[in-house]
Design a protein around this motif. Structure first.
Motif, PDB file in Angstrom:
ATOM      1  N   GLU A  49       0.847  -1.186   0.000  1.00 30.47           N
ATOM      2  CA  GLU A  49       0.000   0.000   0.000  1.00 30.47           C
ATOM      3  C   GLU A  49       0.892   1.248   0.000  1.00 30.47           C
ATOM      4  OE1 GLU A  49      -3.663  -0.172   2.677  1.00 30.47           O
ATOM      5  OE2 GLU A  49      -2.360  -1.710   3.523  1.00 30.47           O
ATOM      6  N   PRO A  50       1.049   1.913  -1.159  1.00 32.90           N
ATOM      7  CA  PRO A  50       1.798   3.166  -1.136  1.00 32.90           C
ATOM      8  C   PRO A  50       0.936   4.253  -0.510  1.00 32.90           C
ATOM      9  CG  PRO A  50       1.023   2.731  -3.348  1.00 32.90           C
ATOM     10  CD  PRO A  50       0.642   1.550  -2.497  1.00 32.90           C
ATOM     11  N   GLY A  51       1.511   4.950   0.418  1.00 37.39           N
ATOM     12  CA  GLY A  51       0.782   6.006   1.098  1.00 37.39           C
ATOM     13  C   GLY A  51       0.088   5.490   2.336  1.00 37.39           C
ATOM     14  N   ALA A  52      -0.330   6.418   3.167  1.00 37.09           N
ATOM     15  CA  ALA A  52      -1.047   6.093   4.396  1.00 37.09           C
ATOM     16  C   ALA A  52      -1.730   7.354   4.899  1.00 37.09           C
ATOM     17  CB  ALA A  52      -0.092   5.552   5.454  1.00 37.09           C
ATOM     18  N   TRP A  53      -2.738   7.137   5.719  1.00 37.23           N
ATOM     19  CA  TRP A  53      -3.440   8.255   6.334  1.00 37.23           C
ATOM     20  C   TRP A  53      -2.933   8.403   7.744  1.00 37.23           C
ATOM     21  CZ3 TRP A  53      -6.579  11.997   4.775  1.00 37.23           C
ATOM     22  CH2 TRP A  53      -7.258  12.721   5.748  1.00 37.23           C
ATOM     23  N   PRO A  54      -2.691   9.583   8.279  1.00 34.49           N
ATOM     24  CA  PRO A  54      -2.813  10.883   7.627  1.00 34.49           C
ATOM     25  C   PRO A  54      -1.562  11.205   6.815  1.00 34.49           C
ATOM     26  CG  PRO A  54      -2.203  11.217   9.904  1.00 34.49           C
ATOM     27  CD  PRO A  54      -2.340   9.720   9.708  1.00 34.49           C
ATOM     28  N   GLY A  55      -1.661  12.213   6.030  1.00 33.32           N
ATOM     29  CA  GLY A  55      -0.501  12.690   5.278  1.00 33.32           C
ATOM     30  C   GLY A  55      -0.643  12.585   3.782  1.00 33.32           C
ATOM     31  N   GLU A  56      -1.296  11.562   3.294  1.00 30.27           N
ATOM     32  CA  GLU A  56      -1.463  11.383   1.854  1.00 30.27           C
ATOM     33  C   GLU A  56      -2.889  11.741   1.451  1.00 30.27           C
ATOM     34  OE1 GLU A  56       1.153  10.878   0.167  1.00 30.27           O
ATOM     35  OE2 GLU A  56       2.504  10.104   1.684  1.00 30.27           O
ATOM     36  N   ASP A  57      -3.043  12.146   0.213  1.00 31.83           N
ATOM     37  CA  ASP A  57      -4.336  12.562  -0.316  1.00 31.83           C
ATOM     38  C   ASP A  57      -5.124  11.338  -0.786  1.00 31.83           C
ATOM     39  OD1 ASP A  57      -6.493  13.679  -1.607  1.00 31.83           O
ATOM     40  OD2 ASP A  57      -5.315  14.654  -3.181  1.00 31.83           O
ATOM     41  N   PRO A  58      -6.233  10.998  -0.128  1.00 25.16           N
ATOM     42  CA  PRO A  58      -6.994   9.819  -0.534  1.00 25.16           C
ATOM     43  C   PRO A  58      -7.648   9.944  -1.910  1.00 25.16           C
ATOM     44  CG  PRO A  58      -8.011  10.849   1.387  1.00 25.16           C
ATOM     45  CD  PRO A  58      -6.777  11.618   1.069  1.00 25.16           C
ATOM     46  N   THR A  59      -7.696  11.144  -2.481  1.00 27.62           N
ATOM     47  CA  THR A  59      -8.276  11.312  -3.812  1.00 27.62           C
ATOM     48  C   THR A  59      -7.233  11.164  -4.924  1.00 27.62           C
ATOM     49  OG1 THR A  59      -7.964  13.717  -3.882  1.00 27.62           O
ATOM     50  CG2 THR A  59     -10.008  12.895  -2.876  1.00 27.62           C
ATOM     51  N   SER A  60      -5.964  11.039  -4.571  1.00 22.62           N
ATOM     52  CA  SER A  60      -4.892  10.965  -5.562  1.00 22.62           C
ATOM     53  C   SER A  60      -4.838   9.591  -6.238  1.00 22.62           C
ATOM     54  CB  SER A  60      -3.538  11.235  -4.897  1.00 22.62           C
ATOM     55  OG  SER A  60      -2.484  10.952  -5.792  1.00 22.62           O
ATOM     56  N   PRO A  61      -4.708   9.564  -7.573  1.00 24.62           N
ATOM     57  CA  PRO A  61      -4.564   8.275  -8.255  1.00 24.62           C
ATOM     58  C   PRO A  61      -3.203   7.624  -8.019  1.00 24.62           C
ATOM     59  CG  PRO A  61      -4.417  10.062  -9.833  1.00 24.62           C
ATOM     60  CD  PRO A  61      -4.767  10.683  -8.507  1.00 24.62           C
ATOM     61  N   LYS A  62      -2.311   8.331  -7.323  1.00 23.00           N
ATOM     62  CA  LYS A  62      -0.982   7.784  -7.031  1.00 23.00           C
ATOM     63  C   LYS A  62      -0.949   6.997  -5.722  1.00 23.00           C
ATOM     64  CE  LYS A  62       1.406  11.463  -9.451  1.00 23.00           C
ATOM     65  NZ  LYS A  62       2.360  12.557  -9.342  1.00 23.00           N
ATOM     66  N   GLU A  63      -2.023   7.060  -4.969  1.00 16.93           N
ATOM     67  CA  GLU A  63      -2.078   6.401  -3.660  1.00 16.93           C
ATOM     68  C   GLU A  63      -3.089   5.261  -3.700  1.00 16.93           C
ATOM     69  OE1 GLU A  63       0.192   7.459  -1.709  1.00 16.93           O
ATOM     70  OE2 GLU A  63       0.580   9.363  -2.702  1.00 16.93           O
ATOM     71  N   TRP A  64      -2.835   4.247  -2.879  1.00 18.49           N
ATOM     72  CA  TRP A  64      -3.730   3.090  -2.773  1.00 18.49           C
ATOM     73  C   TRP A  64      -3.590   2.527  -1.369  1.00 18.49           C
ATOM     74  CZ3 TRP A  64      -2.497  -2.333  -2.472  1.00 18.49           C
ATOM     75  CH2 TRP A  64      -3.580  -3.200  -2.699  1.00 18.49           C
ATOM     76  N   PHE A  65      -4.539   2.845  -0.503  1.00 17.05           N
ATOM     77  CA  PHE A  65      -4.492   2.326   0.860  1.00 17.05           C
ATOM     78  C   PHE A  65      -5.886   2.314   1.467  1.00 17.05           C
ATOM     79  CE2 PHE A  65      -3.349   6.845   1.071  1.00 17.05           C
ATOM     80  CZ  PHE A  65      -4.259   7.345   2.000  1.00 17.05           C
ATOM     81  N   TYR A  66      -6.028   1.483   2.494  1.00 14.23           N
ATOM     82  CA  TYR A  66      -7.292   1.325   3.198  1.00 14.23           C
ATOM     83  C   TYR A  66      -7.177   1.984   4.565  1.00 14.23           C
ATOM     84  CZ  TYR A  66     -11.282  -0.840   5.459  1.00 14.23           C
ATOM     85  OH  TYR A  66     -12.459  -1.052   6.114  1.00 14.23           O
ATOM     86  N   GLY A  67      -8.234   2.664   4.970  1.00 10.75           N
ATOM     87  CA  GLY A  67      -8.285   3.254   6.300  1.00 10.75           C
ATOM     88  C   GLY A  67      -9.514   2.779   7.040  1.00 10.75           C
ATOM     89  N   ASP A  68      -9.581   3.093   8.309  1.00  5.76           N
ATOM     90  CA  ASP A  68     -10.714   2.665   9.132  1.00  5.76           C
ATOM     91  C   ASP A  68     -12.007   3.398   8.785  1.00  5.76           C
ATOM     92  OD1 ASP A  68      -9.160   0.850  10.494  1.00  5.76           O
ATOM     93  OD2 ASP A  68      -8.657   2.260  12.089  1.00  5.76           O
ATOM     94  N   LEU A  69     -11.885   4.544   8.137  1.00  5.31           N
ATOM     95  CA  LEU A  69     -13.048   5.340   7.766  1.00  5.31           C
ATOM     96  C   LEU A  69     -13.062   5.559   6.258  1.00  5.31           C
ATOM     97  CD1 LEU A  69     -12.582   8.089  10.496  1.00  5.31           C
ATOM     98  CD2 LEU A  69     -14.147   6.137  10.604  1.00  5.31           C
ATOM     99  N   VAL A  70     -14.225   5.877   5.717  1.00  3.62           N
ATOM    100  CA  VAL A  70     -14.317   6.173   4.286  1.00  3.62           C
ATOM    101  C   VAL A  70     -13.363   7.309   3.926  1.00  3.62           C
ATOM    102  CG1 VAL A  70     -15.835   7.055   2.474  1.00  3.62           C
ATOM    103  CG2 VAL A  70     -16.666   5.318   4.060  1.00  3.62           C
ATOM    104  N   ALA A  71     -13.287   8.331   4.777  1.00  2.00           N
ATOM    105  CA  ALA A  71     -12.433   9.494   4.504  1.00  2.00           C
ATOM    106  C   ALA A  71     -10.942   9.165   4.545  1.00  2.00           C
ATOM    107  CB  ALA A  71     -12.741  10.614   5.497  1.00  2.00           C
ATOM    108  N   THR A  72     -10.577   8.020   5.127  1.00  5.08           N
ATOM    109  CA  THR A  72      -9.158   7.655   5.214  1.00  5.08           C
ATOM    110  C   THR A  72      -8.802   6.495   4.283  1.00  5.08           C
ATOM    111  OG1 THR A  72      -9.557   6.178   7.095  1.00  5.08           O
ATOM    112  CG2 THR A  72      -9.004   8.472   7.592  1.00  5.08           C
ATOM    113  N   THR A  73      -9.699   6.186   3.355  1.00  9.68           N
ATOM    114  CA  THR A  73      -9.464   5.161   2.344  1.00  9.68           C
ATOM    115  C   THR A  73      -9.392   5.847   0.984  1.00  9.68           C
ATOM    116  OG1 THR A  73     -10.668   3.504   3.627  1.00  9.68           O
ATOM    117  CG2 THR A  73     -10.430   3.074   1.275  1.00  9.68           C
ATOM    118  N   THR A  74      -8.425   5.445   0.156  1.00  5.38           N
ATOM    119  CA  THR A  74      -8.270   6.102  -1.144  1.00  5.38           C
ATOM    120  C   THR A  74      -9.393   5.728  -2.092  1.00  5.38           C
ATOM    121  OG1 THR A  74      -6.862   4.304  -1.922  1.00  5.38           O
ATOM    122  CG2 THR A  74      -5.754   6.250  -1.020  1.00  5.38           C
TER     123      THR A  74
END
Length: 122
Positions: A49-74
Motif C-alpha cells: 500500500e503506497p501512502g497512508a493516512w494521515p498525510g497522503e491525499d486519498p483522492t490521488s490516483p498515485k495512492e492506494w491504501f485502506y483506512g478505518d473510515l471512508v475518509a481515510t481510504t483512497t
C-alpha cells in the motif's frame, strides 16, 4: 526432467492466500463494492500500500491504501475507474489485454458498462 522446480513455501503461501480470501469474503456484506473486494485480495497477495493516512491525499490516483473510515481510504481502493488509473500508471503491475479470452488465472476483468469511457465494474 530439468528445471528450477517449485519454489520452497509457494504451496504454503497459496494456501495462506486462499484462507485469507475466504476470510475476506466472509467478512464483507453482500453488497460490498467489487473493487474493495479486489483490493483486499491484492493486498492479501502482497501488493504494498503506497501512502497512508494521515498525510497522503486519498483522492490521488498515485495512492492506494485502506483506512478505518471512508475518509481515510483512497478512491483507488474502492472505485473501479480510480483503481485502474493507479494500477496502470503507478503500480507497474498491470497491462491491458485486447480481448477477455487472453485472460489468465487471477487476471482482473473490468468493464465500462455504459460506454462512457469510465470503468464501472471490476
Amino acid at each position: 526432467m530439468t528445471g528450477p522446480g517449485p519454489q520452497r513455501g509457494a504451496g504454503r503461501r497459496r494456501l495462506s492466500q486462499k484462507r485469507a480470501i475466504r476470510q475476506v469474503t466472509r467478512s464483507l456484506p453482500p453488497q460490498s463494492p467489487c473493487t474493495n473486494f479486489l483490493s483486499q485480495i491484492l493486498k492479501t497477495g502482497d501488493w504494498q500500500e503506497p501512502g497512508a493516512w494521515p498525510g497522503e491525499d486519498p483522492t490521488s490516483p498515485k495512492e492506494w491504501f485502506y483506512g478505518d473510515l471512508v475518509a481515510t481510504t483512497t478512491y483507488t481502493w474502492a472505485a473501479a475507474h480510480n483503481w485502474i488509473q493507479f494500477a496502470r500508471e503507478r503500480s507497474g503491475r498491470v497491462t491491458g489485454l485486447t480481448n477477455a479470452w487472453h485472460m489468465g488465472i487471477a487476471d482482473v476483468l473490468q468493464i465500462d458498462s455504459d460506454s462512457n469511457g469510465n470503468i464501472s465494474h471490476s
